[in-house]
Structure formats: C-alpha cells, structure tokens
Design a protein around this motif. Structure first.
Motif, short mmCIF file in Angstrom:
data_model
loop_
_atom_site.label_atom_id
_atom_site.label_comp_id
_atom_site.label_asym_id
_atom_site.label_seq_id
_atom_site.Cartn_x
_atom_site.Cartn_y
_atom_site.Cartn_z
N SER A 219 40.41 -20.56 64.31
CA SER A 219 40.37 -19.39 63.44
C SER A 219 41.37 -19.48 62.29
N GLY A 220 42.19 -20.52 62.27
CA GLY A 220 43.18 -20.67 61.22
C GLY A 220 42.59 -21.23 59.94
N ASN A 221 43.43 -21.33 58.91
CA ASN A 221 42.95 -21.81 57.61
C ASN A 221 42.37 -23.21 57.68
N LEU A 222 43.08 -24.12 58.33
CA LEU A 222 42.55 -25.48 58.48
C LEU A 222 41.46 -25.51 59.54
N GLY A 223 41.69 -24.85 60.66
CA GLY A 223 40.75 -24.88 61.77
C GLY A 223 39.35 -24.46 61.38
N GLY B 59 48.13 -35.91 53.42
CA GLY B 59 48.97 -35.50 52.30
C GLY B 59 49.09 -33.99 52.28
N SER B 60 49.47 -33.46 51.15
CA SER B 60 49.55 -32.01 51.00
C SER B 60 48.15 -31.42 50.90
N PHE B 61 47.94 -30.23 51.49
CA PHE B 61 46.67 -29.54 51.30
C PHE B 61 46.60 -29.10 49.83
N LEU B 62 45.58 -29.52 49.12
CA LEU B 62 45.52 -29.29 47.68
C LEU B 62 45.54 -27.80 47.34
N GLU B 63 44.83 -26.99 48.13
CA GLU B 63 44.81 -25.55 47.86
C GLU B 63 46.20 -24.95 47.98
N TYR B 64 46.94 -25.35 49.01
CA TYR B 64 48.30 -24.84 49.21
C TYR B 64 49.22 -25.33 48.09
N LEU B 65 49.02 -26.56 47.70
CA LEU B 65 49.84 -27.16 46.65
C LEU B 65 49.74 -26.34 45.36
N THR C 38 44.88 -33.62 49.65
CA THR C 38 43.49 -33.55 50.09
C THR C 38 43.11 -32.09 50.29
N THR C 39 41.90 -31.72 49.96
CA THR C 39 41.45 -30.35 50.18
C THR C 39 41.25 -30.10 51.67
N LEU C 40 41.32 -28.84 52.06
CA LEU C 40 41.13 -28.47 53.46
C LEU C 40 39.74 -28.89 53.95
N ALA C 41 38.74 -28.71 53.11
CA ALA C 41 37.38 -29.08 53.51
C ALA C 41 37.28 -30.56 53.82
N ASN C 42 37.94 -31.39 53.02
CA ASN C 42 37.85 -32.83 53.25
C ASN C 42 38.73 -33.31 54.41
N VAL C 43 39.70 -32.52 54.82
CA VAL C 43 40.40 -32.84 56.07
C VAL C 43 39.39 -32.71 57.21
N GLY C 44 38.58 -31.66 57.16
CA GLY C 44 37.53 -31.50 58.17
C GLY C 44 36.54 -32.63 58.14
N THR C 45 36.14 -33.04 56.94
CA THR C 45 35.21 -34.16 56.79
C THR C 45 35.80 -35.44 57.37
N ALA C 46 37.08 -35.65 57.13
CA ALA C 46 37.76 -36.84 57.66
C ALA C 46 37.76 -36.85 59.18
N ILE C 47 37.98 -35.70 59.78
CA ILE C 47 37.99 -35.62 61.25
C ILE C 47 36.61 -35.96 61.81
N ALA C 48 35.57 -35.45 61.18
CA ALA C 48 34.22 -35.81 61.61
C ALA C 48 34.01 -37.32 61.45
N GLY C 49 34.54 -37.88 60.37
CA GLY C 49 34.44 -39.33 60.15
C GLY C 49 35.17 -40.13 61.20
#
Length: 299
Positions: free
Chosen positions: A13-17, A144-150, A177-188
């Motif tokens: 339920s978190g921002n990254l999650g 790296g840093s979350f781009l949105e937070y940066l 890296t954007t939060l969305a692409n952190v998720g994409t990376a995990i799927a990868g």
C-alpha cells in the motif's frame, strides 16, 4: 531454478509498493498482498490478500505457503522486522527474497556504519547468511534515487522558492529511476532468476547532476531569477551524523545523512555507469520526458 510465478508483496500500500504491485500484475504474476488488516475493496479482485502478524514467524510462514518469491517494500519502521519475514520465507520454501533496500548507495562499504544504512546492512547480511545455508536466494535492487522524490525535494532544487543549494558545485553524478520502473525491474528480476541470483541488480533510468536539473528548469522558465548557494556534501553528512549522535533521530537529521552520501558522487558510487537495465527491461529516460517531469514542478 524453477520459474517464479507466485509473488507475495509486503508493504504493497506504500508509494513504492503500489508501483511494484502494478508492475507484477501487468507481467502476469500471481500476487498475494501481505497486510496487517484487510480493508474491503483495497485491492483488485484478482489479488489474494493475506492478513498476517508481521511479528509472528508462524503467521507469515502460513501465508507464504506456495509462494515462489517475496518482495518487501516496507518503510523505515519495518526494516529490522524483515528478519522475521526472511525466516518465514525459508520455512515456507520460498525461492527468492527482495528486501526493502532501494537506494542510491546503500550497498557502498563506506556507508555501512552510518545510521539507517547500518540497519539495511544488517538485514542484507542476515539474508546472505540465510541464503548460504538454505534454498532461499536473494536480489538487492539498487535503483538510485526515486526520480519523483528527487524532483519534489527542495534540498535538490527548490522549485517553489526558485532557489538551490548546489552540493559540491552541483556536479556530482547520481543514478535515478522512476517508481514505476523500479516495479518493472522487479518483474524483470523474476523473469531472469538465475542471472539475478544472490547479487545486487543496478537500475539507472538516468544519470543526472543537480546542475543538469537546474539547467533544464532554467530552460523551461527562462525569466525566473534563481537564488544559488553552495554547500559541501561532507558538511551536510557531518551535520546529520552529529545530530543523530546527540540523540536527534528525526527524519531531518537522517535526511542529511542520506543527502550527504547520495549526492557525494564518486565517493559513494552514486552513479551506475554499469547497470542491469537491459537484463530487467529498463530503457533510459528520454530528454523530453525528463523535461516534462521537471516542467510539472512549476505547476
């Protein structure tokens, strides 16, 4: 190694999650959300929701039956408790564990003794030790840093007040890296279990500097006059360390430690010139998209 299809997420339920959850569903993984209390309608009907006691190995072990992997995106308060989740994953026969360790330089040997970083290091070591004596494997994701937070952080560029304190002249490089692409990376990662086994996976959608962000902002709003000052990353880090040593464990104090290290450039390995983007399906951000994201900060 068997294919990974069933994935449990802690901290969904978190921002990254929430981004991790979305990416896993889009990649057609079967997802189970681990939560303290289930709120009706909180998640899509195709998501399994398991109410658990995060302080109980038995509760978590029961919830992790038939799960191939666990992703932890818990916040600061839950970092130490991941050891219990790791033990439960082993007891349930889980194949892969990704800890909540998403940062710029969390794995640098030079930060291991610093507050916050030391907790991450303890959990990483615990995970590595357990992986060495069980069938559990792990992957640490360094985005790296979350781009949105940066772009939202006034300590990087204060878009509201049109000011910036350049750290080390603003020329230190850092990955983001954007939060969305952190998720994409995990799927990868889950689609490439052997190549990502028991190691750090580096993801870098862009390598930036403060000056680059400021220059793009100036290009977008050329008539704005910016107030510019200069500070040293070593001074910012020292302020944070001194504050924590004096008993100040506030987010502001810890934030200075993170800022002084993440923006310390080559000192802490904050820019990933070598990365795993291709392996996990991440493309570099376009200059236009970056410009669009920065333009949004003026709205």
């Amino acid at each position: 190694m068997a294919a990974i299809r069933n994935v449990a997420v802690a901290g969904a339920s978190g921002n990254l999650g929430s981004h991790v959850l979305k990416a896993l569903l889009q990649a057609n993984f079967n997802v189970t959300v681990l939560t303290r209390s289930q709120k009706p309608g909180s998640y899509d009907a195709k998501i399994t929701v398991a109410e658990v006691d995060f302080t109980s190995t038995n509760s978590l072990t029961s919830a992790l039956q038939n799960q191939d992997a666990v992703v932890s995106t818990v916040g600061i308060a839950g970092l130490e408790g991941q050891k219990i989740l790791i033990d439960a994953a082993i007891a349930a026969g889980v194949q892969r564990f990704i800890p909540s360790d998403f940062g710029v330089c969390t794995t640098s040997p030079k930060v291991l003794g610093f507050p916050f970083y030391s907790t991450l290091a303890t959990v990483r070591q615990y995970l590595a030790d357990k992986a060495a004596t069980s069938t559990l494997s792990y992957t640490v994701v360094a985005p790296g840093s979350f781009l949105e937070y940066l772009l939202m952080a006034p300590s990087v560029v204060d878009f509201k007040n049109h000011s910036v304190a350049l750290i080390d002249d603003g020329n230190n490089r850092f990955s983001t890296t954007t939060l969305a692409n952190v998720g994409t990376a995990i799927a990868g990662i889950f689609n490439n279990p052997e190549k990502t086994r028991n190691r750090v996976v580096y993801v870098s959608e862009a390598i930036l500097t403060q000056r680059q962000v400021l220059d793009i902002a100036k290009e977008i709003k050329s008539k704005i006059t910016w107030t510019i000052s200069n500070i040293k990353s070593s001074d910012v880090l020292r302020e944070g360390l001194d504050a924590v040593a004096s008993g100040d464990n506030s987010l502001q104090a810890v934030g200075k430690i993170l800022l002084g290290t993440a923006f310390g450039g080559e000192e802490y390995g904050s820019a990933y010139d070598s990365n795993d983007n291709i392996l996990v399906g991440i493309e570099a951000i376009s200059q236009q998209k970056l410009k669009d994201l920065i333009a949004e900060r003026f709205n």
